[in-house]
Each structure stands twice: as C-alpha cells, then as structure tokens.
Design an enzyme around this catalytic site. Structure first.
Site, PDB file in Angstrom:
ATOM      1  N   ASP A   1       9.562 -21.291  -1.015  1.00  0.00           N
ATOM      2  CA  ASP A   1       8.555 -20.224  -0.806  1.00  0.00           C
ATOM      3  C   ASP A   1       8.684 -19.013  -1.741  1.00  0.00           C
ATOM      4  O   ASP A   1       8.596 -17.863  -1.276  1.00  0.00           O
ATOM      5  CB  ASP A   1       8.589 -19.738   0.662  1.00  0.00           C
ATOM      6  CG  ASP A   1       8.243 -20.830   1.669  1.00  0.00           C
ATOM      7  OD1 ASP A   1       7.989 -21.975   1.260  1.00  0.00           O
ATOM      8  OD2 ASP A   1       8.232 -20.528   2.882  1.00  0.00           O
TER       9      ASP A   1
ATOM     10  N   LYS B   1       3.435 -26.458   3.605  1.00  0.00           N
ATOM     11  CA  LYS B   1       3.775 -26.478   5.033  1.00  0.00           C
ATOM     12  C   LYS B   1       3.096 -25.310   5.734  1.00  0.00           C
ATOM     13  O   LYS B   1       2.741 -24.326   5.099  1.00  0.00           O
ATOM     14  CB  LYS B   1       5.290 -26.392   5.213  1.00  0.00           C
ATOM     15  CG  LYS B   1       5.866 -25.109   4.626  1.00  0.00           C
ATOM     16  CD  LYS B   1       7.370 -25.074   4.710  1.00  0.00           C
ATOM     17  CE  LYS B   1       7.918 -23.814   4.086  1.00  0.00           C
ATOM     18  NZ  LYS B   1       7.457 -22.563   4.749  1.00  0.00           N
TER      19      LYS B   1
ATOM     20  N   CYS C   1      12.719 -19.365   6.363  1.00  0.00           N
ATOM     21  CA  CYS C   1      12.429 -20.698   5.819  1.00  0.00           C
ATOM     22  C   CYS C   1      13.646 -21.352   5.170  1.00  0.00           C
ATOM     23  O   CYS C   1      13.824 -22.568   5.285  1.00  0.00           O
ATOM     24  CB  CYS C   1      11.224 -20.635   4.902  1.00  0.00           C
ATOM     25  SG  CYS C   1       9.712 -20.337   5.870  1.00  0.00           S
TER      26      CYS C   1
HETATM   27  C1  VGL Z   1       8.437 -17.371   6.038  1.00  0.00           C
HETATM   28  C2  VGL Z   1       7.869 -16.074   7.832  1.00  0.00           C
HETATM   29  C3  VGL Z   1       6.634 -16.684   7.909  1.00  0.00           C
HETATM   30  C4  VGL Z   1       9.470 -17.712   5.003  1.00  0.00           C
HETATM   31  C5  VGL Z   1       7.217 -18.006   6.103  1.00  0.00           C
HETATM   32  O1  VGL Z   1       9.107 -18.283   3.945  1.00  0.00           O
HETATM   33  O2  VGL Z   1      10.670 -17.420   5.238  1.00  0.00           O
HETATM   34  N1  VGL Z   1       8.762 -16.420   6.906  1.00  0.00           N
HETATM   35  N2  VGL Z   1       6.328 -17.644   7.040  1.00  0.00           N
END
Ligand code: VGL
Ligand code: ZN
Length: 200
Positions: free
Chosen positions: A9, A107, A152
């Site tokens: 991410d 995702k 994540c």
């Molecule tokens: C994430 C919160 C919501 C992350 C993704 O990538 O850690 N955190 N969505």
C-alpha cells in the site's frame, strides 16, 4: 525462485498530503525501489475501495473518523474516505517504480468488508488469491515493506506466517499510523506469530 518482496500500500492517500496520511510514508520509497530492483519476485498491494465503502466513517451517519464499529465479522476502525478506486489517492506514490512489479494485488473492493491483509479480508476467511499466486511460483520466503506497519503490514505478515511462509518485516522500510498504541500491539502480534522484525 523462493523469495518475494511484498510492497504494501505505498499509495498517495497513505503519504503526507493524503486522506489517511502516515507520517513520513513517502520517505521509504527510494529504499523500496532499490530493494525491488534486487528482488527475485515483487508483488505490490493496492488498497482499492469503492466509494461509500463500509470502512469509511462517512458511510455511518454520526460516526467520527477513527471511531470503532461492530461489523458482522468483528470490530472495525472507521477511516476517513481513502483509496477510492481510480482516484489520485489510490494511485501508487509517483516515485514508486511500479515497473519492477510482477503482480499487483488489489484488496478492500468488497463494499461490506475491509481488507487489511494482502492474504485474507477482515473476516479472516475471504482470500485475495495471493497465497495461491506465491505457492504456484514456488515462493516460500517473504520480505514485507510499506504502509502502514500497524495495519496492513501487520495483518499481512501475521497471515503469511500462519500460512507457513518465512516472513521478515523490514520495519525500517515501513511507517505506522499508531492509533491508541496500535504500533506496539502490532509488533507483539507479529513476533508472537513468528514474524522476524528487522531494521537492518
Ligand atoms: C490501511 C487503514 C485502512 C493500510 C488501509 O494500508 O494500513 N489502513 N486501509
Ligand atoms: Zn483501506
């Protein structure tokens, strides 16, 4: 081929100026590019939510961002709207060298369920397909880097260890949200799952 680098991410919304900015999230990009250039296999993950996703506080009238809610699959943090499919915020950081990726896993695209982990959604049973992809390539060892350490990266690392991969998290190439002590509990949970934490 036995080893893969999993880059979690590294998207605009998780970097300074983004909707769910992680402090210093951008600073890890150059070193991640260097690691990708040397890796045997590279997988990127991308948080990829439809507008109005159930993990967004804005989808729950009266709910404040970063408050908790009970979902059918368990407790869930309500986030500011982030990583909406096709938006600039959902795009990878512009300096991330995505040409080095073999595979991109998206995702969090099911409206009713969030997905922190690159392997299973937050019900801990709906698979993303990454396990099968890695296994069919004969990959046994994983190094994880990216954002955010305590969400994540944490859930991906614990699931990977439970699935039998040998997992190292390069904590120097991750940055955390750190909501109410979530970084400390994530580190403990990863270590208890057998994940190696390295800050080489
Ligand atoms: C994430 C919160 C919501 C992350 C993704 O990538 O850690 N955190 N969505
Ligand atoms: Zn998300």
């Amino acid at each position: 081929m036995t080893h893969a680098l999993i880059v979690i991410d590294v998207q605009n919304d998780f970097c300074p100026g983004g909707a769910l900015a992680v402090a210093e999230g951008n600073t890890i990009v150059p070193a991640i590019n260097a690691l990708m250039a040397e890796a045997e296999a590279v997988v990127l993950t991308q948080d990829w939510h439809p507008a109005g996703h159930s993990s967004f506080a804005s989808s729950h009238p009266g709910a404040a961002p970063l408050s908790m809610i009970d979902m059918p699959y368990g407790p869930q943090v309500l986030w500011p709207d982030h990583c909406v499919q096709g938006s600039d915020g959902a795009a990878f950081h512009p300096d991330l060298d995505t040409t080095l990726a073999d595979m991109i896993v998206r995702k969090g695209f099911r409206p009713a369920i969030d997905s922190y982990s690159a392997f299973f959604e937050n019900d801990h049973e709906t698979p993303t397909g990454l396990d099968g992809y890695l296994r069919s390539r004969g990959i046994t060892d994983l190094t994880l880097v990216g954002l955010a350490t305590d969400f994540c990266v944490h859930y991906s690392a614990v699931d990977a260890a439970k699935l039998g991969f040998a997992v190292t998290v390069r904590t120097d190439l991750c940055r955390a949200i750190d909501l109410d002590g979530s970084l400390a509990s994530a580190r403990t949970a990863m270590q208890e799952a057998g994940v190696r934490l390295s800050d080489v």
